[in-house]
Design an enzyme around this catalytic site. Structure first.
Site, PDB file in Angstrom:
ATOM      1  N   ASP A  70      41.857  44.133  10.833  1.00 52.18           N
ATOM      2  CA  ASP A  70      42.746  44.355  12.300  1.00 52.18           C
ATOM      3  C   ASP A  70      42.311  44.098  13.700  1.00 52.18           C
ATOM      4  OD1 ASP A  70      39.858  45.172  11.803  1.00 52.18           O
ATOM      5  OD2 ASP A  70      39.970  46.535  13.490  1.00 52.18           O
ATOM      6  N   PHE A  76      42.077  34.382  15.409  1.00 55.68           N
ATOM      7  CA  PHE A  76      42.160  36.300  15.176  1.00 55.68           C
ATOM      8  C   PHE A  76      43.360  36.247  14.009  1.00 55.68           C
ATOM      9  CE2 PHE A  76      40.907  40.127  14.936  1.00 55.68           C
ATOM     10  CZ  PHE A  76      39.370  40.343  15.400  1.00 55.68           C
ATOM     11  N   GLY A  83      38.712  46.883   5.546  1.00 55.56           N
ATOM     12  CA  GLY A  83      39.974  45.377   5.911  1.00 55.56           C
ATOM     13  C   GLY A  83      40.486  45.591   4.113  1.00 55.56           C
ATOM     14  N   ARG A  88      46.798  47.017  11.492  1.00 49.96           N
ATOM     15  CA  ARG A  88      46.371  46.507   9.596  1.00 49.96           C
ATOM     16  C   ARG A  88      47.344  47.087   8.597  1.00 49.96           C
ATOM     17  NH1 ARG A  88      40.638  47.369   9.237  1.00 49.96           N
ATOM     18  NH2 ARG A  88      39.616  48.311  10.530  1.00 49.96           N
ATOM     19  N   ASP A 108      38.730  41.252   3.054  1.00 46.44           N
ATOM     20  CA  ASP A 108      39.547  40.668   3.225  1.00 46.44           C
ATOM     21  C   ASP A 108      39.727  38.963   3.695  1.00 46.44           C
ATOM     22  OD1 ASP A 108      37.735  41.355   5.614  1.00 46.44           O
ATOM     23  OD2 ASP A 108      39.761  43.247   6.974  1.00 46.44           O
ATOM     24  N   ASP A 114      34.372  35.275   6.704  1.00 44.77           N
ATOM     25  CA  ASP A 114      34.583  34.544   8.410  1.00 44.77           C
ATOM     26  C   ASP A 114      33.895  33.934   9.041  1.00 44.77           C
ATOM     27  OD1 ASP A 114      35.369  33.920  10.664  1.00 44.77           O
ATOM     28  OD2 ASP A 114      34.324  35.530  12.175  1.00 44.77           O
TER      29      ASP A 114
HETATM   30  P1  IMP Z   1      31.487  37.984   8.102  1.00 45.64           P
HETATM   31  O1  IMP Z   1      30.565  38.774   8.653  1.00 45.64           O
HETATM   32  O2  IMP Z   1      31.298  37.279  10.056  1.00 45.64           O
HETATM   33  O3  IMP Z   1      32.381  37.013   8.018  1.00 45.64           O
HETATM   34  O4  IMP Z   1      32.945  39.218   9.048  1.00 45.64           O
HETATM   35  C1  IMP Z   1      33.661  39.421   8.140  1.00 45.64           C
HETATM   36  C2  IMP Z   1      33.913  40.850   8.448  1.00 45.64           C
HETATM   37  O5  IMP Z   1      34.287  40.332   9.793  1.00 45.64           O
HETATM   38  C3  IMP Z   1      35.270  40.599   7.597  1.00 45.64           C
HETATM   39  O6  IMP Z   1      35.860  42.034   6.739  1.00 45.64           O
HETATM   40  C4  IMP Z   1      36.595  41.326   8.707  1.00 45.64           C
HETATM   41  O7  IMP Z   1      36.700  42.411   8.917  1.00 45.64           O
HETATM   42  C5  IMP Z   1      35.649  40.654  10.290  1.00 45.64           C
HETATM   43  N1  IMP Z   1      36.884  39.658  10.712  1.00 45.64           N
HETATM   44  C6  IMP Z   1      36.278  38.606  10.272  1.00 45.64           C
HETATM   45  N2  IMP Z   1      37.447  37.431  11.177  1.00 45.64           N
HETATM   46  C7  IMP Z   1      38.817  38.181  11.138  1.00 45.64           C
HETATM   47  C8  IMP Z   1      39.682  38.284  11.128  1.00 45.64           C
HETATM   48  O8  IMP Z   1      40.319  36.880  12.296  1.00 45.64           O
HETATM   49  N3  IMP Z   1      40.521  38.881  11.913  1.00 45.64           N
HETATM   50  C9  IMP Z   1      39.985  40.753  11.522  1.00 45.64           C
HETATM   51  N4  IMP Z   1      38.842  40.660  11.295  1.00 45.64           N
HETATM   52  C10 IMP Z   1      37.623  40.059  11.416  1.00 45.64           C
HETATM   53 MG    MG Z   2      35.552  43.338   7.171  1.00 48.04          MG
END
Ligand code: IMP
Ligand code: MG
Length: 174
Positions: free
Chosen positions: A159, A152, A42, A165, A100, A103
């Protein structure tokens, strides 16, 4: 079946904001060199435009692949990291980790800790998007493009099960 995608941030606004971030990062690291650690897949789309908007900073690129979704759309909270990081690429260097979206924050938190253990001179995080309402760990990106609600998100590298993407704008799935 294809999902319904709604535009959230138009391409022009995305590119303007990345140019601003590039200028800000260039000012703050002026005359130094940065090792940019790009989280694929991403983060690649964002990182390329970010690097092109930077001036007077030498940028070295490193890339690793991280996956927390496994073809679904629910973050596992336990990101899998593919490929190894070697300390010599990070020791005594200024590291900017580029992804990207933040979250839950688990992915970036884990990677930051590893890089700090390698003895980096500094470690900062730059994310195109920030979804603070979903955070489960203590992580605030040093640079971020936009704050987004808990939707989302797809497009501009993000993606849904490896699709969308390529969209040049940032959208969400209804
Ligand atoms: P985290 O470890 O929960 O912060 O997740 C981060 C990863 O999850 C990011 O690098 C994205 O690849 C994916 N991700 C989190 N939220 C979204 C979203 O809304 N759409 C797409 N990918 C997401
Ligand atoms: Mg990611």
């Amino acid at each position: 079946m294809n999902k319904q995608i709604k535009e959230l941030i138009p391409q022009q606004r995305v590119l303007e904001r990345i140019a601003e971030l590039g200028e800000q990062i260039s000012r703050e690291y002026a005359g130094k060199s940065i090792t940019m650690l790009i989280l694929a897949n991403g983060g690649v789309f964002f990182a390329v435009d970010l690097i092109r908007s930077m001036k007077n900073v030498a940028v070295y690129m490193e890339c690793i692949r991280v996956s927390s979704y496994k073809k679904s759309c629910v973050s596992s909270g336990n990101p899998e990291i593919f490929g190894t990081l070697s300390a010599e690429d990070f020791k005594d260097n200024h590291i900017l980790i580029v992804d990207d979206i933040v979250d839950t924050g688990n992915t970036l938190k884990r990677i930051c800790e590893q890089i700090e253990n390698f003895g980096a001179a500094s470690v900062k995080v730059c994310a195109l998007l920030d979804k603070p309402s979903r955070r489960t760990v203590d992580l605030v990106p040093d640079y971020r493009g936009f704050e987004v609600e808990d939707k989302f998100i797809v497009g501009y590298g993000l993606d849904y099960a490896e699709k969308y993407r390529e969209l040049p704008f940032i959208g969400y799935i209804e």
